[in-house]
Design a protein around this motif. Structure first.
Motif, short mmCIF file in Angstrom:
data_model
loop_
_atom_site.label_atom_id
_atom_site.label_comp_id
_atom_site.label_asym_id
_atom_site.label_seq_id
_atom_site.Cartn_x
_atom_site.Cartn_y
_atom_site.Cartn_z
N GLY A 158 0.84 -1.14 0.08
CA GLY A 158 0.12 0.02 -0.04
C GLY A 158 0.87 1.30 0.06
N PHE A 159 1.94 1.26 0.80
CA PHE A 159 2.85 2.51 1.01
C PHE A 159 3.55 2.79 -0.49
N LYS A 160 3.94 1.53 -1.22
CA LYS A 160 4.34 1.63 -2.53
C LYS A 160 3.43 2.08 -3.57
N ARG A 161 2.19 1.63 -3.57
CA ARG A 161 1.30 2.19 -4.31
C ARG A 161 0.91 3.70 -4.21
N ALA A 162 0.84 3.97 -2.88
CA ALA A 162 0.79 5.51 -2.55
C ALA A 162 1.84 6.39 -3.15
N ASN A 163 3.12 5.81 -3.01
CA ASN A 163 4.30 6.62 -3.52
C ASN A 163 4.23 6.87 -4.72
N ASN A 164 3.97 5.58 -5.45
CA ASN A 164 4.02 5.66 -7.05
C ASN A 164 2.94 6.67 -7.60
N ILE A 165 1.84 6.67 -7.11
CA ILE A 165 0.75 7.66 -7.62
C ILE A 165 1.16 9.10 -7.28
N ILE B 53 4.50 10.18 -6.98
CA ILE B 53 5.60 10.48 -7.91
C ILE B 53 4.88 10.78 -9.21
N GLN B 54 4.21 10.09 -9.70
CA GLN B 54 3.53 10.29 -11.02
C GLN B 54 2.88 11.70 -11.01
N ALA B 55 1.97 12.12 -9.86
CA ALA B 55 1.18 13.15 -9.86
C ALA B 55 2.13 14.25 -9.67
N GLU B 56 3.25 14.12 -9.07
CA GLU B 56 4.35 15.30 -8.87
C GLU B 56 4.85 15.60 -10.08
N ASP B 57 5.27 14.64 -10.93
CA ASP B 57 5.89 14.76 -12.02
C ASP B 57 5.01 15.62 -13.17
N LYS B 58 3.58 14.89 -13.18
CA LYS B 58 2.86 15.63 -13.99
C LYS B 58 2.55 16.99 -13.76
N ASP B 59 2.33 17.33 -12.34
CA ASP B 59 1.73 18.71 -12.08
C ASP B 59 2.88 19.62 -11.66
N GLY B 60 4.06 19.07 -11.51
CA GLY B 60 5.16 20.08 -11.45
C GLY B 60 5.29 20.58 -9.83
N VAL B 61 4.57 19.94 -8.86
CA VAL B 61 4.50 20.31 -7.51
C VAL B 61 4.74 19.45 -6.43
N GLU B 62 5.10 19.62 -5.31
CA GLU B 62 4.86 18.61 -4.49
C GLU B 62 3.76 18.56 -3.63
N TYR B 63 3.26 17.34 -3.38
CA TYR B 63 2.02 17.16 -2.34
C TYR B 63 2.70 16.74 -0.98
N LEU C 152 -4.08 13.51 -2.61
CA LEU C 152 -2.80 13.38 -2.83
C LEU C 152 -1.98 13.69 -1.64
N ASN C 153 -2.27 14.80 -1.16
CA ASN C 153 -1.70 15.24 0.25
C ASN C 153 -1.94 14.16 1.23
N LEU C 154 -2.98 13.33 1.29
CA LEU C 154 -3.36 12.27 2.05
C LEU C 154 -2.26 11.14 2.07
N LEU C 155 -2.29 10.82 0.75
CA LEU C 155 -1.17 9.90 0.38
C LEU C 155 0.29 10.27 0.82
N ALA C 156 0.63 11.71 0.77
CA ALA C 156 1.77 12.21 1.30
C ALA C 156 1.94 11.93 2.82
N ARG C 157 0.86 11.82 3.44
CA ARG C 157 0.74 11.74 4.95
C ARG C 157 1.12 10.12 5.31
N ILE C 158 0.45 9.36 4.17
CA ILE C 158 0.70 7.86 4.61
C ILE C 158 2.60 7.60 4.18
N ARG C 159 2.89 8.42 3.21
CA ARG C 159 4.29 8.35 2.98
C ARG C 159 5.21 8.83 4.29
N GLU C 160 5.09 10.00 4.57
CA GLU C 160 5.65 10.53 5.70
C GLU C 160 5.46 9.71 6.89
#
Length: 700
Positions: free
Chosen positions: A588-595, A597-607, A679-687
């Protein structure tokens, strides 16, 4: 199907070579006959001082006829090419067939290789094995070209079936194979013929030869224990010596003798070492006093006087050997008592440790300084640690250690005690070499720990300073063993050492080495040495089931130069990933992290910030917010107190909420506010997960 019996009969084979030679004979003969097309049911190899024996059961009597189809040149190829193919395949022109394939029409030939009888195959294989046998040392004698460990006298090689036995025709440098062998050199030297393995084994035993080395060892062990028990004593166990002695005799006869009263006050280890190294005697101990009082020797023959003459001769030789040991002991005691070992430590100034690292005396100065600095961190008295370090190597100059190098350290303890030094100092003299291997005992007395760490760290930093690091399988200075020793000392004693800190042991150790004046150079070498420790740690923890990627995930966290902290974190993480919840949470962590990374590359921002429960729509989304709040409340204080098990258990507890979220919620919602919030919620999982370890480094 016949059985095969091979015996190579020679002069005495060194005991240390016998077991390997028996296995080499077995492997090379069985590999050879199988490669030639034969099969067998069972193989067994044996060794005595004068013979190597191999018995194969159920050997096929012929190799099978083989038919192989070979493709030749194309139809219409030059005639010389076709003739060459015919010669190589051993067929005539009319035996060729034409067959169309994708790349054209080709000639094909069926090549038949007839089977061969087992006799011919065994003769060919055995001759090759004998001529190329991998003895560590071999000799050539007489006029022939054959090399063997000692002169080879007979080759017994027979095939036995239900009806009869037959000799395999074989001649190696004039030694003709037969069905004849010999018994014990003295008690039954007459040659005799055999018909198969059972007949061979039985006749050998009647001729005073026990074929199986394990059986000889068991006879020696049992008889020695019985003789000692009858006298109220016990045999000191020594499996290595038992195996060696079993390789020195074909018919073991156990005898027990006395040690002269004048030698009984020698340290037990001195008596044991002298008797083992010089005479191959087993030590017999009085369990009430711990003293070595008698010895066991093993003769290779029975005598009319029940070994009395043999025993008397052994006792006479032993007395001469122990007289030397007593002379060394008495001389050394005078130096220890009268001069407090000072002449020995002074002498070390003239002993080179390494031409680039100076003398043993210079090394002792470095170890003493480092031991003093390490002492407060391991709970030792700094003065005692330095004192122990300065005398720990003194026994290297003693006469006893010169004669028996394996007693170094141990004799240092005896001499320190005789000199009246503190008990902690004497113990450190013996203990500072430990641990020597993965199963060796680890010192726990603080002074011993300080000196042992200083000794090993000086060795490692010294050779790192002169770029003499292990390469591949080569490690001439035993640096891998030294690193493992530091690791085990830290873990067993729960030491908290920041190895790479500016004032840590690696930097201090490197600073003391010759030529290490450049700060940046020292730092680079310390970092490289720390990586070496981490590699050895991975090997050490493999036996516990801790995966390399788990250690890598923990190495990415702060404090990875603290080996105890690192291992505690790795063990806790391994405990989590071994569970179903842990495995699924990592996914689940890896899935959140991959999503992310893709979103941050696409949007050019950090969530990374701003996840707010008020924008949560699904119940599963709200539940994940609550689960993360609860996990963070547990993880932060657990990490503060270094309770990694509790922290990772709290992390693993996120698994149900994370799984439910991904099953019910679409992260990339059309509503951009909801999408950013998720996406910011996924960032909380990662953190939250990255607080305990870098889970991105886990495999799978």
């Amino acid at each position: 199907m016949p059985d095969l019996l091979i015996e190579l009969f020679s002069e005495e084979i060194p005991a240390r070579m016998q077991a390997r030679a028996a296995e080499d004979l077995k492997a090379r003969v069985t590999d050879g006959v199988v490669e030639a097309g034969l099969t067998y049911a069972h193989a067994a190899a044996f060794a005595t001082p004068r013979r190597l024996t191999l018995a194969l059961e159920g050997l096929t009597d012929h190799s099978p006829t083989l038919r192989e189809e070979r493709r030749g040149p194309k139809v219409g190829a030059p005639e010389k090419a076709i003739e060459g193919f015919l010669r190589g395949a051993g067929v005539a022109r009319e035996d060729l067939v034409e067959r169309e394939e994708k790349k054209g029409t080709f000639y094909f030939a069926t090549v038949e290789t007839p089977g061969r009888p087992a006799d011919a195959i065994v003769a060919e294989v055995l001759e090759g094995v004998i001529r190329t046998f991998p003895w560590p040392k071999s000799m050539r004698w007489g006029a022939g070209s054959l090399r063997w460990v000692r002169p080879l006298h007979r080759i017994l090689c027979i095939l036995t079936d239900e009806a009869e036995h037959r000799v395999v025709p074989l001649n190696v440098d004039g030694i003709e194979a037969g069905d004849v062998t010999e018994g014990h050199r003295f008690m039954a030297p007459a040659p005799f013929s055999v018909t198969g393995f059972e007949d061979y084994s039985a006749k050998l035993k009647r001729a005073k030869v026990i074929l199986d080395p394990a059986e000889r060892a068991e006879i020696i062990r049992n008889d020695a224990e019985q003789r000692a028990f009858a006298s109220g004593l016990e045999v000191v166990e020594d499996q290595g010596l038992l195996a060696e002695v079993a390789g020195l005799v074909e018919w073991p006869v156990v005898l027990m003798g006395d040690i002269g009263a004048e030698f009984l006050d020698l340290p037990p280890e001195v008596l044991m070492t002298s008797m083992k190294e010089h005479q191959k005697f087993f030590s017999v101990r009085n369990p009430k006093t711990g003293r070595i009082e008698r010895f066991v020797t093993v003769a290779n023959r029975e005598t009319a006087d029940d070994g009395a003459t043999i025993l008397a001769g052994n006792q006479k030789v032993l007395a001469a050997r122990l007289s030397d040991a007593k002379f060394f002991w008495d001389n050394d005691l005078r130096v220890a008592v009268d001069a407090k070992m000072q002449p020995w430590t002074d002498r070390l100034a003239d002993v080179t440790f390494h031409n680039k690292l100076g003398s043993q005396a210079a090394r002792i100065d470095r170890i003493a300084a480092l031991a003093r600095e390490l002492a407060p961190q391991v709970g030792a008295d700094a003065d005692l640690a330095e004192q122990a370090a300065r005398v720990a190597k003194a026994d290297l100059s003693s006469e006893m250690v010169y004669e028996f190098p394996e007693l170094q350290g141990l004799m240092g303890r005896y001499y320190s005690e005789a000199a009246g030094l503190p008990a902690e100092v004497a113990a450190a003299c013996e203990d500072h070499y430990a641990p020597l291997g993965p199963s060796d005992a680890v010192p726990t007395a603080p002074v011993s720990v300080a000196v042992s760490l200083a000794d090993k760290i000086d060795t490692l930093t010294g050779f790192w300073a002169i770029d003499e690091k292990p390469t591949g399988s080569k490690d001439p200075f035993a640096l891998r063993r030294a690193a493992l020793g530091v690791i085990r000392l830290a873990l067993v004693n729960d030491l908290r050492l920041s190895l790479e800190a500016e004032d840590g042991p690696l930097i201090r150790g490197l600073s003391a080495q010759p030529g290490m004046d450049d700060d940046s150079d020292r730092t680079a070498r310390a970092t490289d040495l720390l990586a070496f420790f981490h590699d050895r740690l991975k090997v050490h923890l493999r036996g516990e089931g801790v995966r390399h990627d788990v250690i890598d995930a923990c190495l990415a966290m702060p404090g990875s130069d603290d080996l105890t902290l690192l291992v505690n974190r790795a063990r806790a993480l391994q405990g989590v990933v071994d569970t179903e919840d842990g495995t699924n949470l990592v996914q689940g962590f890896k899935r959140a992290n991959n999503i992310l990374i893709q979103a941050e590359d696409k949007d050019g921002v950090e969530y990374r910030f701003g996840a707010d429960p008020k924008f949560a729509e699904a119940d599963e989304e709200k539940a994940l917010f609550a689960a993360l709040d609860a996990a963070e409340a547990e993880i932060a204080p657990a990490m503060e107190r270094e309770d990694f098990a509790a922290a990772m258990s709290a992390m693993a507890g996120l698994r149900p909420a994370v799984d439910a979220f991904f099953e019910a919620v679409q992260v990339n919602a059309e509503n951009q506010i909801v999408r950013r919030n998720r996406l910011n919620l996924l960032a909380r999982i990662r953190e939250v997960c990255l607080q305990v370890a870098d889970l991105t480094r886990l495999e799978g």
